[in-house]
Motif scaffolding. Sequence first.
Motif: not given
Length: 223
Positions: A172, A178, A182
């Motif tokens: 991530g 987001c 993600k």
Amino acid sequence: MGQGMDVCLADGAECSSTRERLEARFVRCLVCQAGLVLSGSKPAAVFGFRTQIEDPATAPSWMRRLHARRLIACYAHISRKLGVRIDFLGWREERAMLLVWRPRCVRDLLSGTAVQEFLARNLLPAREHAFMRELGRRLRAYYSGRCLFPHEVGLALGYPVEDVSGFMTDGGRGARACGRWKVYGNVDEALRRFKELEREELRIKRLYSEGTPLRGLLRMGTA
């Protein structure tokens, strides 16, 4: 048991017994956590159903778990006839971990060159039932403490393959956006999808709160 298929149990206050209250909570949990699967808007959902609803002294853990397993088995049997699978994955403290999925949606998911390449890299079968059995096996291993969380399950949750691959690569850190997941690929498309899923989720919850029973929500996904 199973009355929540045809009778809306949104108001758990009307339930008189522990089993009835547990069933009302279970159905609400399905609607809240897997409503998008019920309506056919996403392939699968993974979540926990909390079984503790009162003083543990009046309902010991083994009894709550027994009632919960019977309840899950009952709804799994009925839902399967309406195109949805409910798989029990194991226990995490007082939560029964569940994998809810639509074989039709999973089958549609597992097409395309990028997805096939992802499956091959992660040693996942290309047919829907074998694919979900393997994901279920990996999730059970995680919930029993035998491995790390299998992030490849994100594919079954409806996340774009490039976003699942990106997260598996760097955890991530390199994400461009987001939201529900993600984002590594098309940000505009992901943001549009986030809003679309949010609207549908709110619609499912509203329908249930207004009296649509579980069977009615399940039939939406087969239309």
